[in-house]
Design a protein around this motif. Structure first.
Motif, PDB file in Angstrom:
ATOM      1  N   ALA A 170     -78.570 -33.647   3.325  1.00  0.00           N
ATOM      2  CA  ALA A 170     -77.231 -33.097   3.100  1.00  0.00           C
ATOM      3  C   ALA A 170     -76.862 -33.161   1.623  1.00  0.00           C
ATOM      4  N   ARG A 171     -77.251 -34.262   0.951  1.00  0.00           N
ATOM      5  CA  ARG A 171     -76.961 -34.377  -0.481  1.00  0.00           C
ATOM      6  C   ARG A 171     -77.736 -33.321  -1.273  1.00  0.00           C
ATOM      7  N   TRP A 172     -78.991 -33.085  -0.893  1.00  0.00           N
ATOM      8  CA  TRP A 172     -79.792 -32.077  -1.587  1.00  0.00           C
ATOM      9  C   TRP A 172     -79.204 -30.675  -1.388  1.00  0.00           C
ATOM     10  N   VAL A 173     -78.796 -30.368  -0.161  1.00  0.00           N
ATOM     11  CA  VAL A 173     -78.198 -29.059   0.117  1.00  0.00           C
ATOM     12  C   VAL A 173     -76.911 -28.881  -0.679  1.00  0.00           C
ATOM     13  N   TRP A 174     -76.085 -29.939  -0.752  1.00  0.00           N
ATOM     14  CA  TRP A 174     -74.840 -29.840  -1.502  1.00  0.00           C
ATOM     15  C   TRP A 174     -75.091 -29.628  -2.988  1.00  0.00           C
ATOM     16  N   ARG A 175     -76.095 -30.319  -3.526  1.00  0.00           N
ATOM     17  CA  ARG A 175     -76.405 -30.143  -4.949  1.00  0.00           C
ATOM     18  C   ARG A 175     -76.925 -28.744  -5.230  1.00  0.00           C
ATOM     19  N   GLN A 176     -77.711 -28.198  -4.310  1.00  0.00           N
ATOM     20  CA  GLN A 176     -78.173 -26.833  -4.508  1.00  0.00           C
ATOM     21  C   GLN A 176     -77.012 -25.842  -4.421  1.00  0.00           C
ATOM     22  N   LEU A 177     -76.121 -26.050  -3.449  1.00  0.00           N
ATOM     23  CA  LEU A 177     -74.999 -25.135  -3.262  1.00  0.00           C
ATOM     24  C   LEU A 177     -74.054 -25.151  -4.452  1.00  0.00           C
ATOM     25  N   THR A 178     -73.880 -26.312  -5.072  1.00  0.00           N
ATOM     26  CA  THR A 178     -72.923 -26.438  -6.167  1.00  0.00           C
ATOM     27  C   THR A 178     -73.561 -26.223  -7.541  1.00  0.00           C
ATOM     28  N   SER A 179     -74.785 -25.742  -7.571  1.00  0.00           N
ATOM     29  CA  SER A 179     -75.405 -25.429  -8.857  1.00  0.00           C
ATOM     30  C   SER A 179     -74.933 -24.067  -9.336  1.00  0.00           C
ATOM     31  N   MET A 180     -74.925 -23.882 -10.648  1.00  0.00           N
ATOM     32  CA  MET A 180     -74.476 -22.618 -11.209  1.00  0.00           C
ATOM     33  C   MET A 180     -75.403 -21.472 -10.817  1.00  0.00           C
ATOM     34  N   ARG A 181     -76.689 -21.780 -10.641  1.00  0.00           N
ATOM     35  CA  ARG A 181     -77.635 -20.748 -10.244  1.00  0.00           C
ATOM     36  C   ARG A 181     -77.273 -20.166  -8.868  1.00  0.00           C
ATOM     37  N   VAL A 182     -76.974 -21.041  -7.925  1.00  0.00           N
ATOM     38  CA  VAL A 182     -76.612 -20.578  -6.580  1.00  0.00           C
ATOM     39  C   VAL A 182     -75.258 -19.871  -6.601  1.00  0.00           C
ATOM     40  N   ALA A 183     -74.326 -20.351  -7.432  1.00  0.00           N
ATOM     41  CA  ALA A 183     -73.021 -19.681  -7.527  1.00  0.00           C
ATOM     42  C   ALA A 183     -73.183 -18.242  -8.006  1.00  0.00           C
ATOM     43  N   LEU A 184     -74.042 -18.026  -8.996  1.00  0.00           N
ATOM     44  CA  LEU A 184     -74.283 -16.666  -9.479  1.00  0.00           C
ATOM     45  C   LEU A 184     -74.972 -15.817  -8.412  1.00  0.00           C
ATOM     46  N   MET A 185     -75.902 -16.434  -7.672  1.00  0.00           N
ATOM     47  CA  MET A 185     -76.571 -15.703  -6.594  1.00  0.00           C
ATOM     48  C   MET A 185     -75.578 -15.301  -5.508  1.00  0.00           C
ATOM     49  N   LEU A 186     -74.657 -16.195  -5.168  1.00  0.00           N
ATOM     50  CA  LEU A 186     -73.655 -15.878  -4.151  1.00  0.00           C
ATOM     51  C   LEU A 186     -72.712 -14.789  -4.640  1.00  0.00           C
ATOM     52  N   LEU A 187     -72.366 -14.819  -5.926  1.00  0.00           N
ATOM     53  CA  LEU A 187     -71.498 -13.777  -6.475  1.00  0.00           C
ATOM     54  C   LEU A 187     -72.185 -12.412  -6.404  1.00  0.00           C
ATOM     55  N   MET A 188     -73.487 -12.381  -6.705  1.00  0.00           N
ATOM     56  CA  MET A 188     -74.226 -11.129  -6.600  1.00  0.00           C
ATOM     57  C   MET A 188     -74.358 -10.700  -5.139  1.00  0.00           C
ATOM     58  N   THR A 189     -74.574 -11.680  -4.242  1.00  0.00           N
ATOM     59  CA  THR A 189     -74.678 -11.364  -2.819  1.00  0.00           C
ATOM     60  C   THR A 189     -73.371 -10.792  -2.292  1.00  0.00           C
ATOM     61  N   LEU A 190     -72.245 -11.331  -2.752  1.00  0.00           N
ATOM     62  CA  LEU A 190     -70.954 -10.808  -2.315  1.00  0.00           C
ATOM     63  C   LEU A 190     -70.790  -9.354  -2.733  1.00  0.00           C
ATOM     64  N   ALA A 191     -71.257  -9.018  -3.929  1.00  0.00           N
ATOM     65  CA  ALA A 191     -71.179  -7.624  -4.368  1.00  0.00           C
ATOM     66  C   ALA A 191     -72.082  -6.726  -3.521  1.00  0.00           C
ATOM     67  N   VAL A 192     -73.256  -7.252  -3.139  1.00  0.00           N
ATOM     68  CA  VAL A 192     -74.190  -6.453  -2.343  1.00  0.00           C
ATOM     69  C   VAL A 192     -73.655  -6.217  -0.937  1.00  0.00           C
ATOM     70  N   VAL A 193     -73.128  -7.260  -0.290  1.00  0.00           N
ATOM     71  CA  VAL A 193     -72.654  -7.092   1.084  1.00  0.00           C
ATOM     72  C   VAL A 193     -71.358  -6.294   1.149  1.00  0.00           C
ATOM     73  N   SER A 194     -70.742  -6.032  -0.003  1.00  0.00           N
ATOM     74  CA  SER A 194     -69.556  -5.178  -0.012  1.00  0.00           C
ATOM     75  C   SER A 194     -69.913  -3.692   0.011  1.00  0.00           C
ATOM     76  N   VAL A 195     -71.172  -3.375  -0.290  1.00  0.00           N
ATOM     77  CA  VAL A 195     -71.586  -1.972  -0.376  1.00  0.00           C
ATOM     78  C   VAL A 195     -71.378  -1.216   0.932  1.00  0.00           C
ATOM     79  N   PRO A 196     -71.734  -1.782   2.112  1.00  0.00           N
ATOM     80  CA  PRO A 196     -71.508  -1.026   3.351  1.00  0.00           C
ATOM     81  C   PRO A 196     -70.058  -0.625   3.569  1.00  0.00           C
ATOM     82  N   GLY A 197     -69.123  -1.351   2.986  1.00  0.00           N
ATOM     83  CA  GLY A 197     -67.723  -0.992   3.134  1.00  0.00           C
ATOM     84  C   GLY A 197     -67.372   0.328   2.482  1.00  0.00           C
ATOM     85  N   SER A 198     -68.162   0.756   1.496  1.00  0.00           N
ATOM     86  CA  SER A 198     -67.938   2.047   0.859  1.00  0.00           C
ATOM     87  C   SER A 198     -68.878   3.122   1.377  1.00  0.00           C
ATOM     88  N   VAL A 199     -69.858   2.745   2.188  1.00  0.00           N
ATOM     89  CA  VAL A 199     -70.817   3.700   2.743  1.00  0.00           C
ATOM     90  C   VAL A 199     -70.386   4.174   4.130  1.00  0.00           C
TER      91      VAL A 199
END
Length: 553
Positions: free
Chosen positions: A40-69
């Motif tokens: 659980a500590r390892w998962v939390w550290r991965q989730l709270t890393s800046m790398r994962v935050a940027l990946m989630l931000l990009m993922t949010l932009a990608v999953v928004s695409v069907p809303g315009s399609v």
């Protein structure tokens, strides 16, 4: 020990705590078991890393695409129903997966929440470290100033106490360009007095403010999606609408919306004015309205394209305009089957408009659909007609006639500007060509096949209003402003450290004070040397022609 047995084979390998011969390269290391808590500590550290935050931000932009399609059910249920009817298999699976309500789907919400948690996990530890560092004393003076690229040494007639006092005043606000330094005085074992100063904490403060504002922006947007409502209404001159879902042509809400939160009011379109220049370009659109508040008070106001009206805590925008020809249709028995204004949507700069007149209440026989165009200033050319100017000069309705079942009783929402001709037949003449009716304003024309008559009575205008209520907009604007402020602070605030070492002069400088200074910046800083010079300018009289700055390069 047998010949086949090597020394490494005699080392027991029973667990991770046992020692393994470093020379034995054939033995794989045994890693300890993380356990549930460690995982659980390892998962939390991965989730709270800046790398994962940027990946989630990009993922949010990608999953928004069907809303315009794909068409979205909250905004356009009729288009969703039509898509499902045209694509029965694929549409059903897309509906199950939430592609027709992307922003309310489970997977979009999961990415959104993970991004929120990632930002919280990134910001809170940094905030605590920043508060701790802000309260700490500036780092003490290094022993050797000559190691720094920016350093100097001067001799002054001021006493050590006067030097330190003058430098402290300058650093803490004696000069406007030096404000913001935290100053700490000290004494070294050999009796030399030191001054350590640091500025630039606002750089990290701005960085944290930017991330906190981004977090607040996410919360504001999510709250707005839960509580907002939006309605569109097309209103003909002389008519109006009330702030009720049943009075809007389309009405969408957030999942936490409650109908009781609607503030009761009504709006009447008294007059709509449109002005155009000689090239048919619009110069003025103005809707004169009467607003009746919940307390019974009435006031007149106007709405422009960039001037919405505040009503019931919401804003009413002028979205569009056009003409709504007033027509009367009588069936074969002479009974009035339809009477009213029908909005026609403009298609070009000259306001050539298209629309549909649906006549379901026929006493006997088939239902009637009249499809065609409205030409505000009709001009004949080449066997056809076109509109020469957007203002009404010679209004003409050009209609084609359909008969059959309009499909209004199927329960499937229909677009009022389109005709569902699946169960209808177009009326044609003796030459097998579609019958086209030309109806001038004030005229009555016979419908073919004895279906009745149609009259073009008047040509009022309509205005399309868009009402929006989103309580998160002020918060979103505030957080956006804070994000810009934080970004500016993090980009333009220099991070600098400055030290002075003050001691009594010896030898040729006996009776005077020797001041050594050094400065350090976190990044390349062209103003660092000038910063140190400004401090030394404030400490007192100095010898003329002294070398005030030297470089280690």
């Amino acid at each position: 020990m047998s010949e086949e047995q090597t020394p490494a084979d005699t080392v027991p390998r029973t667990g991770p705590a046992d020692r393994v011969d470093p020379g034995d390269r054939g033995v794989a290391p045994v890693l300890p078991d993380l356990g549930l808590r460690g995982t659980a500590r390892w998962v939390w550290r991965q989730l709270t890393s800046m790398r994962v935050a940027l990946m989630l931000l990009m993922t949010l932009a990608v999953v928004s695409v069907p809303g315009s399609v794909f068409p979205q059910r909250p905004q356009d249920p009729a288009s969703v129903a039509r898509f499902l009817r045209n694509n029965p298999v694929g549409g059903r699976w897309l509906d199950r997966l939430g592609f027709f309500d992307v922003y309310g789907s489970v997977w979009f919400s999961a990415v959104y929440l993970l991004l929120f948690l990632s930002l919280v996990g990134c910001i809170l530890p940094r905030l605590w470290l920043h508060v701790t560092a802000f309260r700490a004393r500036p780092p003490r003076a290094p022993r050797r100033f000559e190691r720094f690229e920016v350093h100097t040494e001067i001799v002054t007639d001021a006493s050590p106490q006067e030097v330190l006092a003058s430098a402290t005043r300058a650093l803490r606000g004696g000069a406007a360009r030096l404000r913001g330094f935290r100053v700490d005085l000290g004494t070294e074992p050999d009796g030399a007095r030191t001054l350590a100063a640091e500025r630039g904490s606002l750089r990290e403060s701005g960085n944290i403010l930017f991330h906190l504002a981004l977090l607040g922006l996410l919360v504001a947007i999510a709250s707005g999606q839960l509580l907002h409502y939006r309605g569109q209404a097309i209103v003909v001159e002389g008519r109006g609408f009330a702030n009720s879902p049943s009075d809007y042509d389309t009405f969408e809400t957030g999942t936490a919306f409650r109908q009781g939160s609607l503030v009761p009011f009504s709006l009447t379109l008294d007059r709509f004015d449109a002005e155009f220049d000689a090239a048919s370009k619009p110069t003025t659109f103005q809707a004169d309205v009467t607003l009746r508040e919940a307390d019974g008070s009435t006031r007149t106001d106007y709405i422009l394209v960039n001037r919405p009206l505040d009503a019931g805590g919401a804003k009413v925008y002028l979205q569009g305009n056009g003409y709504a020809p007033q027509v009367t249709v009588r069936d074969a028995a002479g009974n009035v089957a339809f009477a009213g204004a029908v909005p026609f949507l403009p298609k070009d700069a000259s306001y050539r408009s298209e629309g549909v007149i649906k006549v379901p209440d026929v006493t006997s026989g088939d239902q009637i659909g009249l499809v065609g165009s409205l030409l505000p200033t009709a001009v004949a050319e080449g066997g056809g007609f076109f509109s020469a100017y957007p203002q009404p000069g010679n209004p003409l309705l050009v209609l084609q006639v359909w008969r059959g079942d309009l499909g209004l009783d199927t329960g499937i929402p229909q677009n009022v500007y389109q005709l569902d001709s699946a169960a209808m037949t177009q009326v044609k003449g003796a030459d097998a060509a579609p019958v086209t009716l030309l109806v001038e304003e004030g005229a009555t024309v016979e419908l073919p096949d004895g279906l009745g008559t149609v009259s073009f009575d008047a040509l009022p205008r309509f205005a399309a209003f868009d009402l929006r209520y989103d309580p998160s907009l002020p918060w979103a604007a505030s957080f956006a402003g804070c994000a810009l402020l934080g970004l500016a602070l993090s980009l333009f605030t220099p991070r600098r450290r400055l030290w002075l070492r003050v001691r009594a002069g010896e030898g040729e400088h006996a009776g005077r004070t020797v001041v050594a200074g050094a400065a350090l910046a976190r990044t390349d800083d062209a103003g660092l040397a000038a910063e140190l010079d400004r401090v030394l300018d404030a400490v007192g009289p100095q010898d003329e022609g002294q070398d005030r700055w030297t470089s280690a390069i």
